[in-house]
Design an enzyme around this catalytic site. Structure first.
Site, PDB file in Angstrom:
ATOM      1  N   CYS A 154      -3.423  46.783  42.241  1.00 31.98           N
ATOM      2  CA  CYS A 154      -2.331  46.980  43.197  1.00 31.98           C
ATOM      3  C   CYS A 154      -2.725  47.811  44.413  1.00 31.98           C
ATOM      4  O   CYS A 154      -1.909  47.993  45.321  1.00 31.98           O
ATOM      5  CB  CYS A 154      -1.139  47.611  42.487  1.00 31.98           C
ATOM      6  SG  CYS A 154      -0.528  46.606  41.127  1.00 31.98           S
ATOM      7  N   HIS A 176       3.850  54.517  47.085  1.00 34.02           N
ATOM      8  CA  HIS A 176       3.636  53.354  46.216  1.00 34.02           C
ATOM      9  C   HIS A 176       4.983  52.980  45.602  1.00 34.02           C
ATOM     10  O   HIS A 176       5.352  51.813  45.594  1.00 34.02           O
ATOM     11  CB  HIS A 176       2.601  53.679  45.143  1.00 34.02           C
ATOM     12  CG  HIS A 176       2.294  52.530  44.245  1.00 34.02           C
ATOM     13  ND1 HIS A 176       1.635  51.408  44.684  1.00 34.02           N
ATOM     14  CD2 HIS A 176       2.574  52.310  42.930  1.00 34.02           C
ATOM     15  CE1 HIS A 176       1.508  50.546  43.683  1.00 34.02           C
ATOM     16  NE2 HIS A 176       2.072  51.070  42.610  1.00 34.02           N
ATOM     17  N   HIS A 213       7.234  44.095  44.546  1.00 34.93           N
ATOM     18  CA  HIS A 213       5.849  44.538  44.368  1.00 34.93           C
ATOM     19  C   HIS A 213       4.952  43.305  44.277  1.00 34.93           C
ATOM     20  O   HIS A 213       4.892  42.640  43.242  1.00 34.93           O
ATOM     21  CB  HIS A 213       5.752  45.369  43.092  1.00 34.93           C
ATOM     22  CG  HIS A 213       4.432  46.032  42.880  1.00 34.93           C
ATOM     23  ND1 HIS A 213       3.337  45.808  43.687  1.00 34.93           N
ATOM     24  CD2 HIS A 213       4.022  46.928  41.927  1.00 34.93           C
ATOM     25  CE1 HIS A 213       2.316  46.527  43.251  1.00 34.93           C
ATOM     26  NE2 HIS A 213       2.706  47.207  42.187  1.00 34.93           N
TER      27      HIS A 213
END
Length: 422
Positions: A169, A309, A346
């Site tokens: 990620c 994040h 995401h």
């Protein structure tokens, strides 16, 4: 003499916003793009919601033959790259191709195409001795992560360093960071940087279902992603791409390019701890922040905004809050910190680059994007998360941070035009 790195072009394909204007409209309004999954039948999954892109590749100028062979994530990247290059005004016909680099990230590559072709060669999964004759000749090119950078390089004639970055990620942040280093260290003058992923597919969704990382709030999808909120219950899967044109500053000035901002610092570290677990103290993310700031010669008290994040999982948001407090000290409480994942989901490897573009736009507009759906404070997450409404604010130095499965922790520091004069 240190070479400075400018951002001269941006492009984005995101849920709720194809193209930079639509993307910023979504972020600045605080709307969310999460809905029920339509890309496949999600029956049986714990989480049946996602932030999908309303994307027609032909409407965005891609060649039908390319669309036939290229996985969805490649299509996203090409459309975002076209927008970024057009925005930059650069003419690659006049550039030395050996001085033009490509650095693009992806966490899962062409899983959508791979799943599709597995069905073809295995009679819908019923055969283990697969029928190789049913395999499509373009399959390797379609699913291989290396194709991402290769296809973009081919499109623009880039013959400098070309790489696909896959660090989970943080892939997007790291791809931008490596592009920054490539120019700073003199190995290229221009770099097409960013990331793309299209992970809304049966197997990928099932993987995250299995570890209960995704939100099961199927009855209220628009409010499912709620980073830092006390009632958060996992992230919402997204998809998309973002691409930036980075240039050595004097190179950009020489051709009269518009400079959005500069990339001032970057750092990445691993936690050597656990594939999905995070240390509660946030030491590794704090280390990445500290080194990125030191690289940029920026004091922690100069940070005006942190793009978090902010995945919306229980452990990540606590870990990240601790890391930011460790790095910024008391200034953390005066610094707005928000998560755009609350609005666009995401998208795994792509999200880091999408968030960097959000930071570029925040600097350009002098507006902090909000954290949608933030309502109930968590005592362990006690910073200013910019709840629900965008906020005008002077922004000179902006920090974007990321955390990836595998223990990756990364940070990128962006500085606006006024920031260099402070």
């Amino acid at each position: 003499m240190t070479r400075r790195v400018a951002v001269t072009g941006i492009g984005v394909v995101a849920p709720g916003g194809i193209g930079v204007p639509a993307f910023w409209d979504l972020l600045s309004s605080g709307r969310t793009a999460t809905r029920g999954i339509t890309l496949f039948d999600p029956e049986g999954l714990r989480s049946r919601i996602a932030a999908e892109c309303d994307f027609d590749p032909l409407a965005h100028g891609l060649d039908p033959e390319l669309v036939e062979r290229a996985d969805r994530y490649i299509q996203f990247a090409l459309v975002a790259a076209d927008e970024a290059v057009t925005d930059s005004g650069i003419d690659f016909g006049t550039e030395n191709p050996w001085r033009v680099a490509v650095s693009l990230g992806s966490a899962v590559g062409g899983t959508t195409r791979l799943e599709h072709d597995y069905v073809l060669v295995s009679e819908r999964g019923q055969r283990w001795d697969v029928d190789h004759r049913a395999a499509e000749p373009e399959l390797h090119r379609a699913f291989s992560p290396s194709t991402l950078a290769a296809d973009v390089a081919e499109r623009f004639g880039a013959q400098g360093p070309v790489q696909t970055v896959s660090t989970g990620c943080t892939s997007g942040l790291d791809a931008v960071g490596y592009a920054f280093h490539t120019i700073e260290e003199g190995r290229a003058d221009v770099c097409i940087a960013g990331a793309s992923d299209s992970p809304i597919s049966p197997i990928t969704m099932a993987c995250f279902d299995a570890i209960k990382a995704t939100s099961p709030n199927n009855d209220d999808p628009e409010h499912a992603s709620r980073p830092f909120d006390a009632h958060r219950d996992g992230f919402v899967m997204g998809e998309g791409a973002a691409v930036l044109v980075l240039e050595e500053l004097e190179h950009a000035r020489a051709r009269g390019a518009h400079v959005y901002c500069e990339i001032g610092g970057y750092a990445t570290f691993g936690n050597a701890y656990h594939m999905t677990g995070l240390t509660s103290e946030g030491l590794e993310m704090a280390r990445a922040i500290d080194v990125a700031l030191d690289h940029a010669r920026v004091d922690p008290t100069d940070i005006d905004y942190v793009n978090a994040h902010g995945s919306g999982t229980r452990q990540n948001d606590r870990h990240e809050t601790a890391a930011v407090k460790k790095s910024l000290g008391a200034h953390a409480y005066d610094t707005p910190m928000s998560s755009i994942k609350s609005m666009v989901g995401h998208s795994l490897g792509a999200i880091g680059a999408i968030e960097v573009v959000a930071c570029v736009l925040a600097l350009a507009r002098q507006v902090v994007p909000p954290t949608a759906n933030y309502e109930t404070p968590d005592p362990e997450c006690d910073l200013d998360y910019v709840p629900r409404t965008a906020r005008p604010r002077r922004l000179d130095h902006v920090l974007s941070v990321g955390s990836g499965f595998g223990g990756f922790q990364s940070a990128v520091l962006l500085t606006g035009p006024a920031g260099r004069k402070r």
